[in-house]
Design a protein around this motif. Structure first.
Motif, PDB file in Angstrom:
ATOM      1  N   SER A 179      -6.815  -8.813   5.356  1.00  0.00           N
ATOM      2  CA  SER A 179      -5.468  -9.263   5.001  1.00  0.00           C
ATOM      3  C   SER A 179      -4.479  -8.193   5.425  1.00  0.00           C
ATOM      4  O   SER A 179      -4.803  -7.001   5.420  1.00  0.00           O
ATOM      5  N   GLU A 180      -3.276  -8.625   5.770  1.00  0.00           N
ATOM      6  CA  GLU A 180      -2.250  -7.672   6.156  1.00  0.00           C
ATOM      7  C   GLU A 180      -1.589  -7.064   4.923  1.00  0.00           C
ATOM      8  O   GLU A 180      -1.650  -7.625   3.831  1.00  0.00           O
ATOM      9  N   ASP A 181      -0.966  -5.929   5.111  1.00  0.00           N
ATOM     10  CA  ASP A 181      -0.294  -5.219   4.033  1.00  0.00           C
ATOM     11  C   ASP A 181       1.074  -5.866   3.803  1.00  0.00           C
ATOM     12  O   ASP A 181       1.949  -5.775   4.660  1.00  0.00           O
ATOM     13  N   PRO A 182       1.297  -6.534   2.659  1.00  0.00           N
ATOM     14  CA  PRO A 182       2.515  -7.326   2.477  1.00  0.00           C
ATOM     15  C   PRO A 182       3.757  -6.471   2.240  1.00  0.00           C
ATOM     16  O   PRO A 182       3.682  -5.382   1.667  1.00  0.00           O
ATOM     17  N   PRO A 183       4.931  -6.962   2.653  1.00  0.00           N
ATOM     18  CA  PRO A 183       6.182  -6.246   2.402  1.00  0.00           C
ATOM     19  C   PRO A 183       6.579  -6.337   0.937  1.00  0.00           C
ATOM     20  O   PRO A 183       6.229  -7.292   0.242  1.00  0.00           O
ATOM     21  N   MET A 202       0.819  -1.210   0.000  1.00  0.00           N
ATOM     22  CA  MET A 202       0.000   0.000   0.000  1.00  0.00           C
ATOM     23  C   MET A 202       0.854   1.261   0.000  1.00  0.00           C
ATOM     24  O   MET A 202       0.495   2.270  -0.622  1.00  0.00           O
ATOM     25  N   GLN A 203       1.995   1.237   0.685  1.00  0.00           N
ATOM     26  CA  GLN A 203       2.886   2.395   0.674  1.00  0.00           C
ATOM     27  C   GLN A 203       3.457   2.633  -0.725  1.00  0.00           C
ATOM     28  O   GLN A 203       3.605   3.781  -1.154  1.00  0.00           O
ATOM     29  N   SER A 204       3.763   1.550  -1.428  1.00  0.00           N
ATOM     30  CA  SER A 204       4.292   1.676  -2.784  1.00  0.00           C
ATOM     31  C   SER A 204       3.244   2.250  -3.723  1.00  0.00           C
ATOM     32  O   SER A 204       3.545   3.092  -4.579  1.00  0.00           O
ATOM     33  N   ILE A 205       1.995   1.811  -3.568  1.00  0.00           N
ATOM     34  CA  ILE A 205       0.912   2.357  -4.391  1.00  0.00           C
ATOM     35  C   ILE A 205       0.700   3.837  -4.070  1.00  0.00           C
ATOM     36  O   ILE A 205       0.433   4.655  -4.953  1.00  0.00           O
ATOM     37  N   ALA A 206       0.855   4.189  -2.785  1.00  0.00           N
ATOM     38  CA  ALA A 206       0.700   5.596  -2.386  1.00  0.00           C
ATOM     39  C   ALA A 206       1.760   6.474  -3.043  1.00  0.00           C
ATOM     40  O   ALA A 206       1.499   7.644  -3.376  1.00  0.00           O
ATOM     41  N   LYS A 207       2.976   5.940  -3.239  1.00  0.00           N
ATOM     42  CA  LYS A 207       4.025   6.714  -3.904  1.00  0.00           C
ATOM     43  C   LYS A 207       3.647   7.026  -5.347  1.00  0.00           C
ATOM     44  O   LYS A 207       4.087   8.026  -5.904  1.00  0.00           O
ATOM     45  N   ALA A 208       2.824   6.151  -5.929  1.00  0.00           N
ATOM     46  CA  ALA A 208       2.332   6.396  -7.285  1.00  0.00           C
ATOM     47  C   ALA A 208       1.063   7.230  -7.252  1.00  0.00           C
ATOM     48  O   ALA A 208       0.291   7.237  -8.218  1.00  0.00           O
ATOM     49  N   ARG A 263      -1.251 -12.591  -6.210  1.00  0.00           N
ATOM     50  CA  ARG A 263      -2.350 -11.626  -6.322  1.00  0.00           C
ATOM     51  C   ARG A 263      -2.818 -11.198  -4.929  1.00  0.00           C
ATOM     52  O   ARG A 263      -2.931 -12.025  -4.022  1.00  0.00           O
ATOM     53  N   PHE A 264      -3.105  -9.913  -4.775  1.00  0.00           N
ATOM     54  CA  PHE A 264      -3.613  -9.365  -3.518  1.00  0.00           C
ATOM     55  C   PHE A 264      -4.890  -8.580  -3.780  1.00  0.00           C
ATOM     56  O   PHE A 264      -5.078  -8.030  -4.868  1.00  0.00           O
ATOM     57  N   ASP A 265      -5.727  -8.530  -2.775  1.00  0.00           N
ATOM     58  CA  ASP A 265      -6.983  -7.784  -2.859  1.00  0.00           C
ATOM     59  C   ASP A 265      -6.857  -6.531  -1.999  1.00  0.00           C
ATOM     60  O   ASP A 265      -6.750  -6.616  -0.771  1.00  0.00           O
ATOM     61  N   ILE A 266      -6.856  -5.369  -2.639  1.00  0.00           N
ATOM     62  CA  ILE A 266      -6.683  -4.105  -1.922  1.00  0.00           C
ATOM     63  C   ILE A 266      -7.814  -3.881  -0.931  1.00  0.00           C
ATOM     64  O   ILE A 266      -7.602  -3.376   0.180  1.00  0.00           O
TER      65      ILE A 266
END
Length: 253
Positions: free
Chosen positions: A214-218, A171-177, A203-206
């Protein structure tokens, strides 16, 4: 005629996706064939023992490449804070050059890339201690992890390549975009990773991450994050749907 051509193109796209699936070691339909770390992740709710074993597995595979750990290897473009005890004039903030060196007063160019902060500290203490300082005490801190990058593509506002700083998550990486493109993004995100020459995908479900299911994966350096576009072609949708859906615990390839 146009409909027939459309069916041929759709079939070709599907074959291409299936070909990629065969090259990825995460596309395993048989639970028994999954790596132990992944199975442990799926069974995380069974007890604290599974969690401990999973964390050990994650440390084994992720620590050397994870910014912020003692095992992190410095790379070009990283920024280092170098503090020389009782010698403020020698303390500097420097950026690692593309050739992997840093330049400091008195000692000149010193190799840094491919070494941990502790190893660079030891090298600098040896160089300063040889001619200039008596028993120098030097601290090296990685201020910016610019050599470690991830690619964010798909239905985000600003696709691109972004540096990892610290223990970044999906999620942090998506936030950078600059976040999701609300008009086109679906809830599916695929993370592609290459480890020792082997391609993997998960695959992950936001929506599940945001709701706490689900936890936010590294995220690791070199990962490619693709946010599914709800307007994409049906072949890509089929490709995404056959991937295993995972949480943080299963994100050990």
């Amino acid at each position: 005629m146009a409909a027939w051509v459309g069916r041929v193109i759709g079939a070709a796209l599907w074959v291409a996706c299936v070909g990629f699936l065969s090259g990825c070691n995460s596309y395993l339909s048989d639970e028994g064939n999954l790596p132990p770390e992944t199975r442990a992740g799926r069974d995380l709710s069974s007890g604290a023992g599974d969690r401990v074993e999973l964390e050990r597995a994650a440390d084994k595979y992720l620590a050397p490449a994870t910014p912020g750990t003692a095992a992190y290897k410095i790379g070009p473009q990283d920024v280092l804070d170098i503090t020389v005890f009782k010698a403020p004039d020698l303390s500097k903030t420097v950026q690692v050059a593309e050739v992997g060196t840093i330049n400091l007063p008195l000692v000149g160019n010193v190799a840094a890339a491919g070494k941990t902060a502790a190893e660079v500290e030891h090298d600098l203490e040896a160089k300063f201690g040889a001619k200039y300082l008596k028993s120098p005490q030097i601290t090296v801190f990685v201020k910016e992890y610019n050599s470690q990058r991830v690619t964010v593509e798909g239905a985000v506002k600003k696709p691109g390549v972004y540096p990892i700083r610290g223990h970044d998550t999906l999620m942090q990486s998506i936030a950078k975009a600059e976040g999701l493109d609300r008009e086109t993004a679906s809830s599916d995100v695929v993370v592609f990773r290459t480890t020792n020459g082997v391609r993997s995908a998960m695959r992950f479900d936001i929506g599940d991450i945001r709701s706490g299911k689900s936890e936010d994966p590294p995220i690791q350096a070199g990962d490619v994050i693709v946010v599914d576009d709800s307007m994409a072609k049906s072949a890509f949708h089929s490709f995404v749907k056959v991937l295993p859906l995972a949480g943080t615990a299963a994100f050990v390839f």
